[in-house]
Design a protein around this motif. Structure first.
Motif, mmCIF file in Angstrom:
data_model
loop_
_atom_site.group_PDB
_atom_site.id
_atom_site.type_symbol
_atom_site.label_atom_id
_atom_site.label_comp_id
_atom_site.label_asym_id
_atom_site.label_seq_id
_atom_site.Cartn_x
_atom_site.Cartn_y
_atom_site.Cartn_z
ATOM 1 N N GLU A 4 -22.385 19.870 14.837
ATOM 2 C CA GLU A 4 -23.599 20.666 15.014
ATOM 3 C C GLU A 4 -24.827 19.818 14.723
ATOM 4 O OE1 GLU A 4 -23.027 23.948 12.432
ATOM 5 O OE2 GLU A 4 -21.701 25.034 13.811
ATOM 6 N N GLN A 5 -24.755 18.980 13.730
ATOM 7 C CA GLN A 5 -25.889 18.129 13.383
ATOM 8 C C GLN A 5 -26.168 17.135 14.501
ATOM 9 O OE1 GLN A 5 -27.832 18.498 10.700
ATOM 10 N NE2 GLN A 5 -29.180 16.862 11.436
ATOM 11 N N ASN B 46 -29.583 16.813 16.720
ATOM 12 C CA ASN B 46 -30.329 15.563 16.858
ATOM 13 C C ASN B 46 -30.546 15.203 18.325
ATOM 14 O OD1 ASN B 46 -30.449 15.324 14.096
ATOM 15 N ND2 ASN B 46 -28.591 14.036 13.947
#
Length: 676
Positions: A646-647, A651
């Protein structure tokens, strides 16, 4: 008062000494110093003979020492002086003994010599000296009663005619008869037995070497002869013709016209007891084949003839293990039987003495172990096969082993033995009906009668019983013969009159009358039988009334004792009943406790089963827990991976948003978000 009788010193009679002195070359005077004696014997022997002669005829040396210029007289004086206070009779005995060792046949060559009687011999109180019979001649009997200071109070002569060789018979005193023939080699732990007025000696130990020779002593002529025995042929009873091995510590038993040699130590011992038989008619040895389980081989055991059986007890095997087992050999079937008697048997021992009373009670006395000697008395009831240890009364003998014993009527005579320190000097007798000991006589010094391993048999002389001993070891080996004629008067008479019957009577059920000692019976003559009651120097009528009163007293005492025993028996029965009830209650409690124990064991088994199931469930849960922990770790890993994804997406989106600025800078117009 010390006894100076020639019997106690082993000397047959002083006449034999004077004959020996005359033969040796002494002229008979008190100061005899015949120089011819030096030509017949060595210097040492001549000096000791001179000294013994002076000691016997004069007494201890009280003369002054001779001058130094006479070395011969000095030597004679020194030899005499070294004898100290030796009694006259002992010097006589040693003189005769040394002469016999130097010249064994001297007596036959000097048989015509005149014998000079000696009458100044002190005796014990009330001692009777019977006739001296020499070569068929009768001398008068002197009855001597001495006071404390030795003075003569009464003498009484009595003419008696006898047959046979010279022999002084003194009641209850040991004497040494005049023996002819070749004496057996000195020994101990040999076998001895009497058949038809002949004493047979077989085997023994001499200087550590076992012997196998057989000798016979004619008790009528007192002559030794050697029996050249042979090994018998094979037969049904004796299939073996093995050479008879030398042995010691065996037992010699007369049976019919045979001598049975049982057990004994040998150089190469067998595994079991061997029974050998010597046939007196054929003069041959044979080995008897026995049936049943034979006892282990041994020596120093006791073998007692009871009817047609031999009872063997104790001994020491070839490995020096002491034994106290009991075996019986039936002589008619030659079958062994091991006996497991009840009661407490004697402790393991060897070199003890055994006797049978009333053909029912086996008595065991004394003996030794590796560490000590005993003086205990044990009785085996051969009908009930039960051991008991009755209470001994009277002058109980000291501990001893290696002694010998014989029975005459209900009296058991014990001679010799020792305690590894000194020899037993007393000759004792046990009345087997009352179990009371008394001392018959004592000997002094280191004499064969105070030896270990000597033999003792019962013979006959002029129709009366005599005890005959032979051999023994007391620092040196002996081959001497000694004789004792027991008096017919009971030695326990006064004690029975003064005291009641001892408690020990109840320990052995007497087959004979307990008051039998009040009268002593003997038979005289070949045709008429005379019943004689021996009294103790009192009026016969007075003694008779006293005897009746004593009998009534004894009967009353026995009745009181019987009532006391019955009362004690009733108490013991009640006590036994209470004990039986307590045992029954204890058994009931024991049963209940056992049932409870079984119930508890069942419950414990159920709990153990449930515990096992729980342990299995716990193991399964632990396995599931480990699985859950693994899944938890995988879940956390996936969660971290999801967060990282998810990160990364976030990004990437941010980077796409920032591209419009760069495009504006590059001259590209930004796109509308709606277009996107």
């Amino acid at each position: 008062m010390a006894t100076m009788a020639r019997a106690s010193s082993g000397l047959a009679y002083p006449e034999r000494f004077f004959a020996a002195a005359s033969y040796a070359g002494f002229d008979g005077s008190l100061n005899s110093d015949n120089k011819d004696i030096g030509t017949r014997f060595s210097n040492d022997v001549a000096l000791i003979l001179y000294a013994l002669y002076q000691q016997a005829t004069i007494g201890p040396c009280n003369v002054p020492k001779p001058s130094s210029w006479s070395p011969v007289e000095q030597s004679k004086w020194k030899s005499w002086q070294q004898l100290g206070n030796m009694v006259s009779t002992e010097a006589m005995r040693l003189f005769v003994k040394i002469l016999e060792e130097e010249e064994p046949g001297w007596y036959s060559r000097a048989s015509n010599s005149d014998l000079q009687p000696v009458i100044d011999v002190q005796m014990n109180h009330n001692s009777n000296v019977e006739p001296i019979i020499e070569n068929g001649n009768s001398f008068s009997e002197t009855k001597t009663i001495s006071s404390e200071n030795g003075s003569l109070m009464e003498t009484k002569d009595k003419d008696i005619v006898s047959e046979g060789l010279g022999l002084v018979i003194i009641y209850d005193q040991w004497i040494s008869p005049p023996i002819t023939g070749q004496r057996p080699k000195a020994r101990y732990e040999h076998g001895a037995a009497v058949i038809q007025d002949k004493m047979y000696i077989c085997g023994g130990n001499h200087n550590g070497r076992y012997l196998s020779d057989l000798h016979v002593l004619d008790l009528r002529g007192w002559t030794w002869s050697k029996f050249d025995a042979k090994v018998g042929p094979k037969s049904m009873e004796s299939p073996s013709s093995v050479k008879i091995a030398p042995c010691a510590g065996h037992s010699l038993i007369p049976w019919e016209n045979k001598l049975l040699s049982i057990a004994g130590h040998t150089k190469d011992p067998s595994e079991t007891i061997q029974v050998k038989a010597f046939d007196l008619q054929t003069g041959t040895w044979s080995m008897l084949k026995t049936n049943g389980k034979a006892p282990v081989s041994r020596g120093g055991q006791s073998v007692t003839l009871v009817g047609t059986t031999l009872v063997i007890f104790g001994g020491q095997d070839s490995k020096r293990t002491l034994l106290n087992d009991l075996h019986i050999l039936d002589l008619e079937t030659l079958t062994w039987d091991e006996i497991d008697a009840v009661g407490v048997p004697p402790s393991p021992r060897s070199d003890h003495a055994a006797a049978v009373h009333a053909e029912r009670y086996l008595l065991i006395f004394g003996g030794g172990s590796h560490a000590t000697c005993f003086n205990d008395l044990h009785v085996l009831d051969l009908q009930a096969m039960e051991w008991s240890r009755p209470t001994q009364q009277g002058e109980i003998p000291t501990p001893r082993a290696g002694h010998a014993g014989v029975t005459v009527g209900e009296n058991w005579f014990i001679v010799g033995g020792g305690d590894n320190k000194s020899g037993a000097s007393e000759t004792v007798v046990l009345n087997m009906s009352t179990l009371v000991w008394s001392v018959v006589t004592s000997v002094q010094g280191r004499v064969p009668l105070a030896s270990e391993g000597l033999s003792l048999v019962v013979g006959s002389f002029n129709g009366e019983d005599i005890l005959v001993s032979f051999g023994g070891y007391n620092g040196h080996y002996n081959n001497e013969v000694n004789v004792l004629k027991p008096s017919h008067k009971s030695t326990l008479q006064s004690k029975i009159m003064e005291a009641s019957i001892p408690d020990s009577v109840s320990a052995v059920h007497n087959a004979t009358n307990p008051t039998r000692d009040l009268e002593s019976e003997f038979e005289v003559g070949q045709e008429g039988k005379i019943r004689e009651i021996v009294m103790d120097n009192v009026d016969s009528e007075l003694m008779k009334s006293k005897g009746e009163e004593t009998s009534e007293h004894i009967i009353a005492t026995l009745k009181v004792e019987k009532e006391g025993l019955e009362s004690s028996l009733n108490k013991e029965k009640l006590q036994s009943l209470r004990l039986k009830q307590e045992v029954a209650e204890a058994e009931t409690r024991n049963t209940d406790l056992y049932k409870e124990l079984q119930s508890v064991r069942g419950q414990l088994a159920a709990e153990q089963s449930r515990c096992f199931k729980l342990e299995v469930e716990v193991a399964e849960l632990r396995q599931k827990l480990q699985t859950m922990e693994t899944l938890q770790k995988e879940l956390e890993l996936l969660q971290r991976q999801k967060a990282a994804s998810e990160q990364a997406a976030l990004n990437a989106k941010q980077r796409q948003g920032s591209g419009g600025v760069w495009g504006w800078l590059a001259g590209s117009p930004p796109q509308n978000s709606d277009d996107a």
